[in-house]
Design an enzyme around this catalytic site. Structure first.
Site, PDB file in Angstrom:
ATOM      1  N   GLU A  54     -26.626 -20.731  32.920  1.00 11.08           N
ATOM      2  CA  GLU A  54     -27.397 -21.888  33.359  1.00 11.08           C
ATOM      3  C   GLU A  54     -26.981 -22.276  34.783  1.00 11.08           C
ATOM      4  O   GLU A  54     -27.332 -23.336  35.268  1.00 11.08           O
ATOM      5  CB  GLU A  54     -27.239 -23.059  32.396  1.00 11.08           C
ATOM      6  CG  GLU A  54     -25.825 -23.559  32.243  1.00 11.08           C
ATOM      7  CD  GLU A  54     -25.744 -24.827  31.414  1.00 11.08           C
ATOM      8  OE1 GLU A  54     -26.273 -25.838  31.875  1.00 11.08           O
ATOM      9  OE2 GLU A  54     -25.156 -24.781  30.314  1.00 11.08           O
ATOM     10  N   CYS A  63     -26.017 -24.236  27.239  1.00 12.98           N
ATOM     11  CA  CYS A  63     -24.862 -23.490  26.727  1.00 12.98           C
ATOM     12  C   CYS A  63     -25.191 -22.580  25.547  1.00 12.98           C
ATOM     13  O   CYS A  63     -24.305 -21.891  25.037  1.00 12.98           O
ATOM     14  CB  CYS A  63     -23.751 -24.452  26.314  1.00 12.98           C
ATOM     15  SG  CYS A  63     -23.218 -25.516  27.640  1.00 12.98           S
ATOM     16  N   SER A  89     -25.041 -37.258  24.942  1.00 12.39           N
ATOM     17  CA  SER A  89     -24.876 -35.808  24.765  1.00 12.39           C
ATOM     18  C   SER A  89     -23.970 -35.516  23.560  1.00 12.39           C
ATOM     19  O   SER A  89     -24.195 -34.542  22.838  1.00 12.39           O
ATOM     20  CB  SER A  89     -24.319 -35.165  26.040  1.00 12.39           C
ATOM     21  OG  SER A  89     -22.962 -35.503  26.249  1.00 12.39           O
ATOM     22  N   HIS A 126     -18.975 -24.614  20.205  1.00 12.54           N
ATOM     23  CA  HIS A 126     -19.110 -24.784  21.652  1.00 12.54           C
ATOM     24  C   HIS A 126     -18.159 -25.906  22.076  1.00 12.54           C
ATOM     25  O   HIS A 126     -18.114 -26.952  21.437  1.00 12.54           O
ATOM     26  CB  HIS A 126     -20.562 -25.141  22.010  1.00 12.54           C
ATOM     27  CG  HIS A 126     -20.691 -25.657  23.407  1.00 12.54           C
ATOM     28  ND1 HIS A 126     -20.209 -24.955  24.490  1.00 12.54           N
ATOM     29  CD2 HIS A 126     -21.192 -26.820  23.908  1.00 12.54           C
ATOM     30  CE1 HIS A 126     -20.424 -25.654  25.584  1.00 12.54           C
ATOM     31  NE2 HIS A 126     -21.012 -26.796  25.270  1.00 12.54           N
ATOM     32  N   ASN A 133     -14.966 -26.435  30.695  1.00 14.14           N
ATOM     33  CA  ASN A 133     -16.267 -26.046  30.154  1.00 14.14           C
ATOM     34  C   ASN A 133     -16.779 -24.812  30.900  1.00 14.14           C
ATOM     35  O   ASN A 133     -16.882 -24.816  32.126  1.00 14.14           O
ATOM     36  CB  ASN A 133     -17.276 -27.194  30.291  1.00 14.14           C
ATOM     37  CG  ASN A 133     -18.517 -26.969  29.417  1.00 14.14           C
ATOM     38  OD1 ASN A 133     -18.689 -25.907  28.820  1.00 14.14           O
ATOM     39  ND2 ASN A 133     -19.378 -27.967  29.336  1.00 14.14           N
TER      40      ASN A 133
END
Ligand code: HMG
Length: 389
Positions: free
Chosen positions: A81, A113, A203, A235, A278
């Site tokens: 991304e 993701c 989120s 994740h 991340n």
């Protein structure tokens, strides 16, 4: 007996530099416990000016090609991304840097993701059709938020390369998959921005809703029960999120929630994410690398995977660790990828964060910073120039 298909090999790479959260905390006055305990992060990978998703991807994939050759690879899927071009797939540059045969299909995939998991599932479909073929699935991302924003502490960068094929050496991926998609604006990055926009609290809620949705579909399709999994790879935008997600899943399944059980389920998956940060679509598979490297013998054990991509798409699926996997691990190389990074101070990190090529179409060389095997040497006439070092 259905054909066993899954992850045959896995290798990862991360950036040249690392910023410890202590340096970020010293700059913004945050109590360090918020980073170390509250979000579960110690440091984050920071790419050099001459690194990007292509150099990270090629660095991750090169050891896979060195070990297995490229004769059976007919497809390269690069999930990201943090794309560097609106038209050309970053995978084509990687294909070139790795010297792969021209008789290869190469494509880039995007859904925040979640992209690498789509790549993995599409690869399994290709191998099902022709088990003599292998697919190189690469997840490569640089996570970037605005300076001095809450998201800044959750940046990072890494690439994971997975060779997907029949009779896999590491993990056999199983049916069914539990799927969940909903249109939500929790995190996004318009084409004109280099940094992501995020509603942090929303989120986290969207992620937890997706965990529920994907698990519900998985269960309705005859999936295994929670007790049948030895560990769970979630994740990890920050490692505490894996704990939150598993606690949420236990609650949703009406299980008692004990911290020890949560730690047993996810604790061994967080070692690399905790120091890399991340890595978006690579993150869940860095979790797998950490689990395989850290756990005692997992032969025959079932692992749960929860892949989440904001926006949002999620998938839950299981995989069984195959006999002999320990002989194929890359534990030393993985530890080296993390420990070879050079610490950068806050000022240096800030300069790199703001570094960008001029947009004038001229010739612009990048400073020589990376000590990795591939570099982005510059840009000329709007064309990115890469080299093997
Ligand atoms: P924030 O506002 O800086 O932090 O945002 P906070 O005030 O919410 O504190 C975080 C935690 O630290 C809290 O724990 C505090 O209590 C604790 P919680 O209530 O969550 O359990 N805390 C402390 N603990 C110990 N000692 C202390 C202390 N102080 C506070 N002294 C946030 C945090 C994660 C929201 C922010 O960093 C952010 O916006 N990050 C980016 C968004 C993100 O990562 N979202 C995750 C879900 S979405 C996702 O995973 C997809 C994504 O990867 C993108 C994609 O799919 O492409 C992001």
């Amino acid at each position: 007996m259905p054909l066993a298909i899954g992850i045959h090999d896995l290798s990862f790479a991360t950036s040249e530099f690392v910023l410890p959260h202590t340096a970020l905390a010293a700059h913004n006055g945050t109590e360090i416990g918020k980073y170390h305990v509250g979000i579960g992060q110690e440091s984050m990978s920071v790419p050099a000016a001459d690194e990007d998703i292509v150099t990270l991807a090629a660095t991750a994939a090169a050891p896979v090609i060195a070990r297995h050759g490229s004769d059976r690879i007919r497809t390269v899927v690069l999930a990201t991304e943090s794309s560097i071009d609106q038209a050309k797939s970053a995978g084509v540059y990687v294909h070139s840097l790795l010297g792969l045969p021209s008789a290869t299909r190469v494509v880039e995939l995007k859904q925040a993701c979640y992209g690498a998991t789509a790549g993995l599932q599409f690869a399994i479909g290709l191998v099902q059709r022709d088990p003599s073929q292998q697919v190189l699935v690469i997840a490569s991302d640089v996570s970037k938020y605005d300076l001095d924003s809450p998201g800044e502490a959750t940046q990072g960068a890494a690439a994971v390369a997975m060779l997907v094929g029949a009779d896999p050496g590491l993990v056999r991926i199983e049916d069914p998959s539990g799927l969940f998609t909903v249109d939500v604006m929790d995190f996004w990055r318009p084409n004109y921005r280099t940094t992501a926009l995020v509603d942090g609290r929303e989120s986290i809620g969207a992620y937890l809703q997706a965990v529920e949705g994907a698990w519900k579909d998985y269960s309705e399709r005859g999936g295994h029960s929670l007790e049948q999994f030895a560990a769970f790879c979630y994740h990890q935008p920050f490692t505490k999120m894996a704990h939150k997600a598993h606690r949420h899943l236990l609650n949703y399944c009406s299980h008692d929630v004990h911290n020890d059980d949560v730690t047993r389920a996810v604790g061994r998956t967080t070692a690399y994410n905790r120091v890399i940060g991340n890595s978006y679509t690579a993150s869940v598979y860095l979790g797998l690398a950490a689990l395989l490297d850290q756990a005692d013998d997992l032969t025959g054990e079932r692992i749960g995977f929860l892949s989440y991509g904001s926006g949002s798409v999620a998938e839950f699926f299981g995989g069984t660790i195959v006999a002999g996997y320990q002989d194929r691990l890359r534990t030393e190389a993985n530890i080296e990828a993390v420990s070879r990074r050079r610490p950068i101070d806050y000022v240096g990190y800030r300069e790199l964060h703001e570094w960008a090529f001029p947009l004038d179409g001229g010739d612009h060389a990048t400073p020589q910073q990376t000590t990795g095997p591939f570099r982005l040497s510059g840009i000329s006439g709007h064309k990115r120039l890469y080299q093997a070092c």
